[in-house]
Design an enzyme around this catalytic site. Structure first.
Site, PDB file in Angstrom:
ATOM      1  N   ASP A  86      70.835  49.481  67.473  1.00 25.26           N
ATOM      2  CA  ASP A  86      69.392  49.415  67.176  1.00 25.26           C
ATOM      3  C   ASP A  86      69.176  48.981  65.725  1.00 25.26           C
ATOM      4  O   ASP A  86      69.715  49.591  64.805  1.00 25.26           O
ATOM      5  CB  ASP A  86      68.729  50.772  67.436  1.00 25.26           C
ATOM      6  N   SER A 136      61.494  48.429  69.260  1.00 20.93           N
ATOM      7  CA  SER A 136      62.597  48.649  70.202  1.00 20.93           C
ATOM      8  C   SER A 136      62.134  48.725  71.653  1.00 20.93           C
ATOM      9  O   SER A 136      62.960  48.630  72.560  1.00 20.93           O
ATOM     10  CB  SER A 136      63.330  49.952  69.855  1.00 20.93           C
ATOM     11  N   THR A 201      65.003  52.636  73.379  1.00 23.74           N
ATOM     12  CA  THR A 201      66.110  51.842  73.937  1.00 23.74           C
ATOM     13  C   THR A 201      66.616  52.405  75.260  1.00 23.74           C
ATOM     14  O   THR A 201      66.602  51.695  76.275  1.00 23.74           O
ATOM     15  CB  THR A 201      67.248  51.710  72.909  1.00 23.74           C
ATOM     16  N   ASP A 361      69.180  51.911  63.026  1.00 26.26           N
ATOM     17  CA  ASP A 361      67.769  51.606  62.786  1.00 26.26           C
ATOM     18  C   ASP A 361      67.079  52.679  61.954  1.00 26.26           C
ATOM     19  O   ASP A 361      66.366  52.385  60.993  1.00 26.26           O
ATOM     20  CB  ASP A 361      67.077  51.476  64.149  1.00 26.26           C
ATOM     21  N   HIS A 403      66.359  44.140  67.205  1.00 25.51           N
ATOM     22  CA  HIS A 403      65.554  43.480  66.183  1.00 25.51           C
ATOM     23  C   HIS A 403      66.243  43.659  64.850  1.00 25.51           C
ATOM     24  O   HIS A 403      67.161  44.469  64.721  1.00 25.51           O
ATOM     25  CB  HIS A 403      64.143  44.090  66.140  1.00 25.51           C
ATOM     26  N   HIS A 479      60.865  46.868  60.438  1.00 28.28           N
ATOM     27  CA  HIS A 479      61.764  45.924  61.109  1.00 28.28           C
ATOM     28  C   HIS A 479      61.623  44.548  60.493  1.00 28.28           C
ATOM     29  O   HIS A 479      60.664  44.285  59.751  1.00 28.28           O
ATOM     30  CB  HIS A 479      61.418  45.848  62.602  1.00 28.28           C
TER      31      HIS A 479
HETATM   32 ZN   LIG Z   1      63.042  51.012  64.323  1.00 27.27          ZN
END
Ligand SMILES: [Zn+2]
Ligand SMILES: *[C@@H]1O[C@H](CO)[C@@H](O)[C@H](O)[C@H]1NC(C)=O
Ligand SMILES: *[C@@H]1O[C@H](CO)[C@@H](O)[C@H](O)[C@H]1NC(C)=O
Ligand SMILES: *[C@@H]1O[C@H](CO)[C@@H](O)[C@H](O)[C@H]1NC(C)=O
Length: 555
Positions: A86, A136, A201, A361, A403, A479
């Site tokens: 992620d 996500s 996710t 992430d 991403h 992101h």
């Molecule tokens: Zn994120």
């Protein structure tokens, strides 16, 4: 002359063909080969003295030879293991590999992650139907269901209206995932993550929600949703297809399954649910031969052969960052991945497994690059375990990200310079700056004070708690919109060689495994062997005639 050239060309082609057949380097050999070059650069600090022209020429020649020997694996993927880092931007991949090398005492830049060595790679364009920079949820819908959709929504096409549950309940808006297609083909399925199992996710494999935050009825209540008619994500996992059929569910998020009248086994805190439902008990009664687990020991002591399905919820919310994970309650991503694969290897028709390194992430959001890189290294160990436990003949392994982030590797640091340190140069304000930084995020406060840049000369920028600098003050770093990478090995991995829209990934998985309602390798194979017969015979004839010609007319 022309004849000579063409016969030389033909004979070289034939030789190439024969040598590739006889001495063809398998993916495993290729693998070995490349890693040996790394051994050479071991212990080289800053000035890498053995990296002269001969070194670079020989490494490039070996790479070239390996590439020339590379052959696509034209087989059905019995199994698919899909690894999702992620927020694992390309800068994160590069930084993780340098960090890995430096932790092993090398300069680092020359290091390779496990998936760096995969034979095929590509780029994935991550934008969503209404977003230049994605989240996500919409990206999970793309790479798992094969359909791009609106940001913050899951398992629905973009006819969904954000936070409008009536649009979530319209069957026509719902899109199914690779997990549903795999189950239709009697394959085993499972999910592993370091986040809550209800997070975007993993939820992309089983949920249909107009807001990714609707992880339980309590979260829904903040949006005024009628929780009786609008299923939250945890409920969808336990009661609906395809989640209720998962053989493996491992991650965090326990409190989202527990009513507020029960207390957590680890923390003693109350569950979150307000509807009185105990979804853990519901799962247990639906899986009488299954096992519910809450600790690392539960996982490692599991009777794999005697257990039909597993639900492991190791933390009330997200699992802890690897670097901050103190208790024996927390298995690593590698530990969970190994058990997941052992469970799924019992499936006679194969399996599809999602493994998420979910906290790469979140560490980036926190502006903590070191944590993000440690998470990425744990992710890499999980990939290595999967590669070791499976065969590239029948298992397609894909590694990608959903991403990017605003994370950069910048300045002109020397070769081997501590990646977490200062870049070695000064800004125009005569103050040093770090190699790693973010365009925005909480690190603004460690960057500026009283309108000036903070002098980092005596700051330990390598500390676990250090926040890398950022230019824009935002509590949660955002992101990024740049493409992410796809790495693949195994059957049909060669379908990843280009710049693709992200939703293409789900379609390749379905094609390779021969599931779903689109193109399938198994169908393509039966038609191509019918039509492919004629050209093959012609080729054999051509070779025979050419050989005879060479023998007869040798001069
Ligand atoms: Zn994120
Ligand atoms: C649990 O949820 C119920 C229903 O919303 C509520 O009435 C009760 O106060 C909650 N209890 C706790 C301890 O939060
Ligand atoms: C658990 O994973 C870690 C890597 O994160 C590894 O070092 C350790 O050996 C694993 N334990 C078991 C029992 O597999
Ligand atoms: C940055 O510092 C300011 C002032 O002390 C504070 O109000 C703000 O919450 C801090 N931001 C972050 C992300 O820590």
């Amino acid at each position: 002359m022309k004849l000579l050239i063409s016969s030389t060309l033909a004979s070289s082609l034939l030789l190439l063909f024969l040598s590739a057949e006889l001495f063809g380097v398998s993916n495993a050999d290729e693998y070995h080969h490349i890693s040996q070059h790394n051994a050479r650069s071991k212990n080289q600090r800053n000035r890498a003295v053995t990296e002269d022209a001969a070194y670079w020429k020989s490494t490039a020649q070996s790479l070239l030879q390996a590439e020339l020997n590379k052959k696509p694996i034209e087989a059905q993927a019995k199994n698919i293991i899909f690894f999702l880092g992620d927020g694992m931007s390309i800068a994160t991949v590069t930084a993780a590999r340098i960090y890995k090398g430096q932790k092993a005492g090398k300069t680092g830049e020359e290091e390779q992650l496990t998936f760096d060595k995969f034979p095929y790679s590509a780029l994935s364009r991550t934008y969503c139907t209404d977003a230049q920079v994605a989240d996500s949820a919409c990206t999970a819908t793309a790479y798992l269901c094969g359909v791009k959709t609106d940001i913050d929504t899951l398992g629905l096409d973009n006819n969904v209206v954000y936070k409008d549950c009536s649009t979530q309940n319209v069957a026509a808006n719902r899109v199914s995932s690779i997990m549903a297609w795999a189950q239709d083909a009697n394959k085993g399925t499972g999910i592993v993550t370091t986040t809550k199992v209800t997070h975007a996710t993993p939820a992309g494999t089983y949920a249909h929600v107009a807001n990714r935050d609707w992880e339980d009825d309590y979260a829904q209540s903040f949006d005024g949703v009628d929780t009786a008619t609008c299923d939250d994500i945890a409920e969808q996992l336990v009661f609906n297809n395809p989640g209720k059929n998962f053989k493996v569910i491992l991650g965090g998020g326990r409190s989202y399954f527990m009513p507020n009248t029960t207390t957590d086994i680890e923390t003693g805190a109350k569950g979150r649910r307000r509807d009185g439902k105990n979804l853990i008990d519901e799962w247990k009664s639906a899986h009488p031969t299954g096992k519910y687990m809450t600790s690392r020991d539960d996982l490692l002591n599991l009777d794999v052969a005697g257990t039909d399905a597993i639900l492991g919820l190791f933390s009330p919310a997200h699992m802890e960052y690897f670097l901050e994970s103190s208790t024996a309650n927390n298995p690593t991503l590698e530990n969970m991945t190994r058990t997941a694969i052992q469970m799924l290897q019992k499936e006679t028709n194969g399996y599809v497994l999602l493994v998420e390194g979910g906290r790469i992430d979140q560490a980036h959001h926190d502006g903590r690059a070191k944590l993000a890189l440690e998470e990425a290294l744990q992710f890499d160990l999980a990939v290595a375990a999967a590669l070791e436990m499976t065969s590239t003949d029948d298992t397609l392994i894909i590694v990608t990200a959903d991403h990017s982030h605003t994370f950069t590797i910048n300045g002109y640091p020397d070769r081997g310079n501590n990646l977490l340190g200062l870049s070695g140069d000064m800004g125009e304000d005569d103050k040093p700056y770090t190699t790693l930084s973010y365009a925005n995020g909480p690190g603004y406060n460690t960057t500026f004070a009283n309108g000036e840049r903070i002098d980092l000369t005596n700051v330990d920028t390598t500390a676990d708690s250090y926040l890398q600098p950022s230019a824009v003050p935002i509590g949660s770093e955002t992101h990024g919109g740049d493409d992410v990478a796809i790495f693949a090995i195994g059957p049909q991995a060669h379908l990843f060689q280009g710049v693709y829209e992200q939703h293409y990934i789900a379609h390749v998985m379905a094609y390779a495994a021969c599931v779903g309602d689109g193109l399938k390798f198994c169908d393509a194979k039966s038609s191509s062997s019918r039509h492919g017969a004629v050209p093959l015979i012609m080729l054999v004839q051509f070779v025979l005639v050419w050989f005879a010609g060479r023998l007869l007319f040798r001069s």
